[in-house]
Design an enzyme around this catalytic site. Structure first.
Site, PDB file in Angstrom:
ATOM      1  N   SER A  39       0.791  -1.232   0.000  1.00  0.00           N
ATOM      2  CA  SER A  39       0.000   0.000   0.000  1.00  0.00           C
ATOM      3  C   SER A  39       0.826   1.287   0.000  1.00  0.00           C
ATOM      4  O   SER A  39       0.315   2.335  -0.372  1.00  0.00           O
ATOM      5  CB  SER A  39      -0.966   0.014   1.179  1.00  0.00           C
ATOM      6  OG  SER A  39      -0.273   0.192   2.387  1.00  0.00           O
ATOM      7  N   LYS A  82       0.412   4.873   6.823  1.00  0.00           N
ATOM      8  CA  LYS A  82      -0.131   5.625   5.682  1.00  0.00           C
ATOM      9  C   LYS A  82       0.381   7.061   5.737  1.00  0.00           C
ATOM     10  O   LYS A  82       0.978   7.498   6.705  1.00  0.00           O
ATOM     11  CB  LYS A  82      -1.668   5.659   5.712  1.00  0.00           C
ATOM     12  CG  LYS A  82      -2.356   4.320   5.699  1.00  0.00           C
ATOM     13  CD  LYS A  82      -2.324   3.650   4.357  1.00  0.00           C
ATOM     14  CE  LYS A  82      -3.084   2.330   4.431  1.00  0.00           C
ATOM     15  NZ  LYS A  82      -2.477   1.297   3.685  1.00  0.00           N
TER      16      LYS A  82
END
Length: 174
Positions: A39, A82
């Site tokens: 990701s 993230k």
């Protein structure tokens, strides 16, 4: 025999002190994390090990662009990594695979993303105060704020600011 026991006791003291220091560092100063998915590619590759500062946000607020380690909003037993895209008070629009911040007509400049986002249905988010909107750098392969049931990461769920990667190679992240 007395000398031997004294030596053993000395070694036990050293080991206990070292373990205590490691415990304190790992729980109060640094965060050690492994990235299990793609990701965040190409910024952070699958399998990379990261070090983050648990103390960083005691002195400053999280900023747009920071890469953070936090408790996943839909299951707080899991840690995620993230990038912060939106901060409290921001509006985020994702239109034709581009991110627009606070109603601007110019897409956010994101040189760190792996590839252009595949366009999906347009979406609008309003980031509450004390919360953050987070996306992975590999937008086409990222479970992030766009996909979560609980869309935002709240400040008290942020564990650390990522500082550097130490495996498979050493690389400064922030």
């Amino acid at each position: 025999m007395k000398v031997f026991l004294k030596e053993v006791f000395s070694w036990i003291q050293i080991i206990v002190i070292a373990a205590l220091i490691a415990f304190l560092l790992n729980n109060f100063v640094i965060a050690n994390s492994r990235v299990p998915s793609a990701s965040m590619e190409n910024t952070i590759m699958t399998g990379s090990r990261l070090i983050g500062s648990r103390l960083h946000y005691n002195f400053t607020d999280p900023k747009r662009g920071d890469i953070i380690i936090f408790r996943y909003p839909d299951d707080e037993s899991i840690f995620f990594v993230k990038r912060i895209i939106g901060i409290g008070g921001d509006t985020i629009d994702i239109i034709d695979g581009k991110v627009f911040l606070n109603g601007t007509s110019t897409p956010l400049d994101e040189p760190y993303i792996k590839e252009a986002m595949i366009p999906e249905e347009s979406v609008h988010y309003e980031v509450p105060e004390g919360a953050y909107f987070c996306l992975g750098d590999n937008r086409n392969n990222s479970g992030d704020s766009r996909r979560w049931k609980n869309t935002f990461v709240y400040r008290n769920k942020i564990i650390a600011k990522v500082l550097f990667q130490y495996f498979p190679s050493i690389k400064k992240i922030s």
